[in-house]
Design a protein around this motif. Sequence first.
Motif: not given
Length: 507
Positions: A444-447, A496-507
């Motif tokens: 259940k993390k915000m990744i 190649p990665a371009k950005k750090w992005t937050y992932w997760g389940r959401s409402y």
Amino acid sequence: MAGREQKKSGGGGKKKEVKKETGLGLSFTKDENFGEWYSEVVVNGEMIEYYDISGCYILRPWAISIWENMQTFFDAEIKKMKVKNCYFPLFVSPGVLQKEKDHVEGFAPEVAWVTKSGESDLEVPIAIRPTSETVMYPYYSKWIRGHRDLPLKLNQWCNVVRWEFSHPTPFIRSREFLWQEGHTAFSTKEEADTEVLQILELYRRIYEEFLAIPVIKGRKSELEKFAGGLYTTSVEAFIPNTGRGIQGATSHCLGQNFAKMFEINFENEKGEKAMVWQNSWAYSTRTIGVMVMVHGDDKGLVLPPKVAAVQVIVIPVPYKDADTQGIFDACVATVATLTEAGILAEADLRDNYSPGWKYSDWEMKGVPLRIEIGPRDLANNQVRAVRRDNGAKTDISRVFLVEQVKGMLDKIQQNLFDVAKQKRDACVEVVKTWEEFVTALGQKKMILAPWCDEEDVEKDVKARTKGEMGAAKSLCTPFEQPELPEGTKCFASGKPAKKWTYWGRSY
Ligand code: 87F
């Protein structure tokens, strides 16, 4: 409970013993059964009454006062930015709604229609606004002629209707909700870009300074942005109990897409025909739901002082043959002193309830600070203050009442934010690989993950994480980017990665 949606109770939904004689107290705990706990808290805390139409809720004064406190702040701030309030009709003609097919297409099933008046069918059915682009922009086209008509900055405080089919939740997902929607038009993209961020900063302040909830400012992915616009920015909050991200508010740059569709043109300084650049932005009563979810506890609501309708509740604690009248007088005097100083204080002088019952009642309603006055307090010219957020008890001399109470309210506001941030931060997991991602999602993390920023890869992430709990998606690409070392690969595609992005389940 009339109209209350009955949820199938899963495991862990054990009911606690309710104090029978009083009916006070919650029968579910936040950690054991979050969904039932939430429903019970918003009802017993007197924010919501369930209604006999699914997905519709009565917002009681306790909730509306919170809404109004945020509204007072936001309305004053946008007025400083020269935004004017207005009101457009609730109804949308089908022609104009369809005009803007591309953006409405995906949303069409959620549009509610009026088809009858009395017994007779309307000649043309009329839609109820789910948002007001199609209502407003034909008039922007009419009102905007030359560069002197720009910028045009309008806002309206109103209700909208979206006939959702997924599980409704008070404040969080309801079929009718209150919001403000801002719609602005500029001659240049630069002006539009600047405003997007100014508004986003106001949304951050609503969450962080008023609701004491930490949020992340960032940009939505191509898949998650408002399809009708150019780019979408948002503030994202997180609910630790469910491990879900929640979009707190959005500020869009629409680019010139709507200007094209609705022919919103103007003559620029050089006498040439040009198209306007537009933004739209909104926050809704969802904010209140996030507040309840983040701060509420097993005793009920916990309101941040800056949005509470009552900041201090004063309760007399009479004792046998002690000076009851003197205690009541001290309560009234205390409220008068606090009110005089601009603190929202009330006395609970009801004589048909015990002090203990009143404590629970006001704890349920989330009042930030309780002041008790008993015989000993009266004798010592002091009061006892009890904080709702951490239960801490302090004896305050009545000589220093105002400054002490002010100080405590500030501390409560700050502490709510600090604790919420601590909990949120404890749920953030930085991952580099798909395996780590899946593990973190299961926890259940915000990744926060390095991403190639490709739409197909996000689709793939959604497909690969599909399941009972819902798929994972990108929440936002935060404006504040940690360093991304040369050669870092995308967690999902290996590109190649371009950005750090937050992932997760959401409402
Ligand atoms: C539901 C039915 C029809 C969301 C909908 O975010 C249309 C829509 O356009 C729809 N649900 N949207 C997107 C709303 C975009 C935008 N509108 C102005 C905002 C901010 C305020």
